[in-house]
Motif scaffolding. Structure first.
Motif, PDB file in Angstrom:
ATOM      1  N   VAL A  58      26.131  51.194  24.692  1.00  0.00           N
ATOM      2  CA  VAL A  58      26.111  51.317  25.750  1.00  0.00           C
ATOM      3  C   VAL A  58      26.472  51.980  26.118  1.00  0.00           C
ATOM      4  N   ARG A  59      26.182  53.266  28.136  1.00  0.00           N
ATOM      5  CA  ARG A  59      26.761  53.690  28.807  1.00  0.00           C
ATOM      6  C   ARG A  59      27.059  53.110  30.063  1.00  0.00           C
ATOM      7  N   ILE A  60      28.213  52.819  30.571  1.00  0.00           N
ATOM      8  CA  ILE A  60      28.399  52.468  31.765  1.00  0.00           C
ATOM      9  C   ILE A  60      28.245  53.137  33.195  1.00  0.00           C
ATOM     10  N   THR A  93      34.848  49.206  23.470  1.00  0.00           N
ATOM     11  CA  THR A  93      34.848  50.190  24.106  1.00  0.00           C
ATOM     12  C   THR A  93      35.530  51.108  24.737  1.00  0.00           C
ATOM     13  N   TYR A 225      32.469  53.705  27.864  1.00  0.00           N
ATOM     14  CA  TYR A 225      31.191  53.378  26.383  1.00  0.00           C
ATOM     15  C   TYR A 225      31.028  52.148  25.811  1.00  0.00           C
ATOM     16  N   LEU A 234      22.851  43.335  25.939  1.00  0.00           N
ATOM     17  CA  LEU A 234      22.441  44.170  26.546  1.00  0.00           C
ATOM     18  C   LEU A 234      22.244  43.228  28.328  1.00  0.00           C
ATOM     19  N   LEU A 237      25.305  41.623  29.144  1.00  0.00           N
ATOM     20  CA  LEU A 237      26.392  42.704  29.823  1.00  0.00           C
ATOM     21  C   LEU A 237      26.043  42.602  31.137  1.00  0.00           C
ATOM     22  N   ASN A 238      25.165  42.862  31.550  1.00  0.00           N
ATOM     23  CA  ASN A 238      24.713  43.356  33.585  1.00  0.00           C
ATOM     24  C   ASN A 238      24.624  42.206  33.085  1.00  0.00           C
ATOM     25  N   LEU A 241      28.649  41.912  34.055  1.00  0.00           N
ATOM     26  CA  LEU A 241      28.747  43.220  34.745  1.00  0.00           C
ATOM     27  C   LEU A 241      29.061  43.574  36.185  1.00  0.00           C
ATOM     28  N   ALA A 257      24.670  48.599  32.332  1.00  0.00           N
ATOM     29  CA  ALA A 257      24.630  49.443  30.951  1.00  0.00           C
ATOM     30  C   ALA A 257      23.232  49.661  30.930  1.00  0.00           C
ATOM     31  N   GLN A 258      23.844  50.996  29.924  1.00  0.00           N
ATOM     32  CA  GLN A 258      22.603  51.616  30.149  1.00  0.00           C
ATOM     33  C   GLN A 258      22.286  51.874  28.441  1.00  0.00           C
TER      34      GLN A 258
END
Length: 776
Positions: A58-60, A93, A225, A234, A237-238, A241, A257-258
């Protein structure tokens, strides 16, 4: 049944080899661009698919709220990565600092290289592989540099890059300790050179780069990342965050996160993401172009297929007589057109592959997998079916009795207005494109002629890189092989323009300006249109005078003699216009102000004795090194810079493009011309019996096509003029819309079209009335 039809189709295509080859060529030319677009779409789809465990990376993203306005960015503050390391379902990370392009200093001048700072986990999270060196050296040594294969070859050629020391302008020296394998597919994170994050922190302390390592506010040049333990983490994580939301002085930051697989196609709502690939709108546009090319391919095939309608009509009559159904007839012709399309595809693929290899902007990485294979196969089949649909339907309607009794009396169309309209449209577009090509070629040739006649061959340019130049200029002037030196941003590369607000009476305009040394104009022998040059002893601190060129004077709606001596409000201070400069003789005539701003002057133009370039270059490099040892001297030959390879490449491309356009247009008219001869053989036989000459018979057929081409010109010429006017607005007054260029563009298409028609209509002169009329 299909197997038998396939065998018959292959036999027929082989029997008519020439006709089949022309059809294959026609389809190949039209399909080539479609195949290229397919590969670009495929490359976009494949982006980043070489990373292992792709669905776990994932990318932040950062969502910044500033005064109620929300902006989503593809970057994130580096301190966030440290806090994420404590999350249980985050395996690793990786922090990436995007440093942009920095000049690599070489003996040949600067080579701009894109630099990224990262850490060893980069090679754990992503699928980038090291061909040599170890990832851990990014931590062990702050002077470690990794290069990709392509970058290493660009810098060192075939020499082994490992162990080589290189110098980056403002960043210092680094040793190549690793080579990164070029990725097999495109990526949103392209790499040329990589330094360690330790190096970034040291450079921050020296003030060489901005301080962002521990800064939450400056996050637009850094990315984070993470690799999760599973794809299902996922959402968790969101949620986590949200605990790291940050309240800053002027804004509020939120993080999400994407999945890396969602980066492409590009989401236009996410800013600061330059390499994300094409968005859905762009992809749909490319698919629309592919559809248009399919129709163009079909049009040419239909033209050629109908040219043989009579020879095939007898075949249809015989087959129907012995029991073939209309569906079988249609199926037979569709199989033939599909086979031709498939052969065209197999002919096109290697040509496209070669073209993409030798044209740098087209060199994209994608996988030749089953998806692409079946995609191109489907494209070819659809093209074949669309192309063969109308001829197969038309021929299947023929009745055996009509065909076998008087085949020549059969008319394929009750009216051919639609077909003629399509022909006019095709030739109108061809004329428009050819006019634009002629205009561009003329512009390039004339521009090169102007450069050859006006730009002196013995002038070197030195990029000052923002440094004080007076002392260096004096030392260079004393070299025995140097005739003159002048400092300027104008005419000589690199041309660096600024923009100022100018007010004269009630006119307020934004006009570009360049900085020139007061002596530069006299040294170059430039004759002013009116007024005088800058005084020799100009004060550096206060700006009192300005020159304008003819284009700027016209923009200010003042005649030269009236403008000279007037005061302009330039930004916030008044200056006096003391002279009118001629417009640039190279390139477009941009309205310009000429100002004396010593701090903004970018180039020294050095006129030298003939055959002294090598000696003077070495001497200038030595003097430059004495003054600015941390920077490389970028010295170029002025004329070589203006002419270079790019001009020849553009002319070659224009010629190639014109050739393709002409061939496609010629093939489009070939079929209908052949058909016209076939349908009018009885009429032509009667005319010959009544005494018509061979020339008269040829003109009988050719004249109607000449009228169609003239009608096409009435549409294509204004369209070409409109496009040429757009080019003139963009490229300047050197774009010539003269009657000569228009005539060459239209005339070349008309001549090729008429010659193509004549290749068929000359058969009219060979008609033997006895053979044509004996059945009557």
């Amino acid at each position: 049944m299909i197997k038998n039809s396939l065998k018959i189709a292959i036999r027929i295509l082989w029997k008519n080899k020439l006709f089949s080859l022309v059809n294959i060529l026609s389809l190949s030319l039209s399909m080539a661009v479609g195949v290229i677009l397919f590969t670009f779409i495929k490359a976009n789809h494949d982006k980043d698919h070489f990373h292992p465990r792709l669905n776990q990376i994932v990318r932040i993203l950062t969502q910044e709220t500033n005064e109620g306005e929300q902006t989503k960015l593809a970057t994130a503050p580096l301190p966030l990565a440290t806090q994420m390391e404590s999350i249980s379902f985050v395996e690793k990370t990786v922090k990436v600092r995007l440093a942009g392009r920095h000049n690599l200093q070489t003996d040949r001048g600067d080579v701009p290289i894109d630099i990224k700072f990262s850490e060893p986990s980069f090679f754990d999270v992503f699928g980038f592989k090291l061909l040599s060196g170890t990832a851990q050296s990014l931590t062990n040594n702050s002077n470690t540099l990794f290069l990709t294969e392509k970058t290493a070859k660009k810098i060192f050629g075939n020499t082994n890059a490992l162990g080589q020391t290189i110098q980056f302008e403002n960043l210092g020296s680094y040793t190549v300790e690793g080579i990164i394998q070029d990725p097999p597919l495109e990526t949103h994170l392209p790499i040329e050179a990589m330094l360690s994050l330790n190096s970034a922190e040291m450079l921050e302390k020296k003030g060489a780069i901005s301080t962002i390592s521990q800064n939450w506010e400056d996050f637009k040049s850094s990315a984070i990342y993470a690799r999760l333990k599973s794809e299902g983490n996922l959402n968790q994580l969101n949620i986590v965050l949200q605990n790291y939301n940050r309240k800053l002085d002027k804004s509020h930051l939120q993080f999400l996160a994407q999945p890396i697989e969602d980066i492409t196609p590009r989401n236009n709502d996410i800013k600061n993401d330059p390499n994300a690939g094409a968005d859905w709108t762009s992809i749909k546009t490319q698919l629309l172009i592919i559809l248009s090319l399919t129709l163009l391919s079909a049009f040419n095939y239909i033209s050629l297929a109908l040219a043989r309608a009579f020879s095939r009509a007898q075949e249809v009559g015989v087959r129907k007589t012995i029991g073939a159904t209309r569906r079988q007839i249609i199926g037979q012709f569709l199989i033939e057109s599909t086979l031709v399309s498939l052969f065209a595809l197999f002919f096109t693929l290697p040509c496209v592959r070669i073209l993409m290899h030798y044209v740098p902007d087209m060199d994209v990485a994608f996988s030749w997998d089953t998806t692409l294979f079946f995609g191109l196969l489907t494209y070819a089949i659809i093209t074949g079916l669309v192309a063969g649909a109308f001829p197969s339907w038309l021929l299947s309607t023929f009745q055996p009795i009509q065909i076998l009794r008087k085949m020549k009396n059969i008319k394929l169309f009750r009216g051919v207005a639609i077909y003629k309209a399509l022909l006019v449209v095709q030739f109108s577009v061809t004329i428009m494109l050819m006019i634009l090509v002629v205009i561009l070629v003329d512009y390039e040739i004339k521009n090169n002629a102007i450069i050859n006649s006006t730009v002196p061959p013995n002038v070197l340019t030195l990029d000052l890189k923002g440094e004080k130049y007076e002392n260096l200029q004096n030392e260079i002037s004393q070299l025995s092989q140097v005739e003159t030196t002048s400092a300027t941003n104008w005419y000589y590369k690199p041309i660096k323009m600024g923009k100022s607000s100018v007010r004269l009476d009630d006119n307020i305009l934004e006009i570009n300006y360049v900085s020139v040394d007061p002596n530069a104009i006299d040294k170059e022998g430039i004759i002013l249109k009116s007024g005088r040059n800058f005084p020799k002893n100009m004060p550096q601190g206060t700006e009192q005078y300005v020159l304008v060129n003819e284009a700027a004077a016209k923009l200010l709606e003042a005649k030269s003699e009236h403008l000279v001596g007037q005061n302009l409000l330039l930004d916030s201070a008044y200056v006096q216009v003391i002279g009118i400069m001629p417009n640039d003789i190279v390139g477009q005539s941009t309205p310009l102000l000429y100002r004396y701003l010593p701090n903004e002057i970018a180039t020294l133009a050095i006129k030298i004795n003939p055959d002294a370039e090598l000696e003077v270059t070495k001497a200038i490099q030595s003097l430059w090194g004495n003054h600015f040892p941390e920077k490389t001297a970028n010295i170029h030959n002025l004329k070589d810079d203006y002419l270079g390879k790019s001009s020849k490449e553009r002319l070659s491309f224009f010629g190639f493009f014109a050739l393709i356009v002409m061939i496609i247009a010629a093939l489009g008219i070939l079929g209908i011309a052949s058909y016209a001869v076939e349908t009018r053989t009885k009429e032509l036989g009667i005319r010959k019996v009544l005494g018509a000459s061979n020339i008269k018979l040829v003109w009988t057929i050719t004249g109607s096509f000449g009228i169609l081409i003239l009608i096409s010109g009435l549409i294509g010429v204004p369209a070409g003029l409109f496009g040429g006017d757009l080019l003139r607005q963009d490229m300047g007054t050197h774009v010539d819309l003269s009657i000569i260029n228009i005539s060459i563009g239209f005339g070349s298409v008309a001549i090729v079209g008429l010659l193509t028609v004549l290749s068929q209509t000359v058969r009219a002169a060979q008609i033997e009335p006895v053979k044509v009329l004996k059945a009557e």
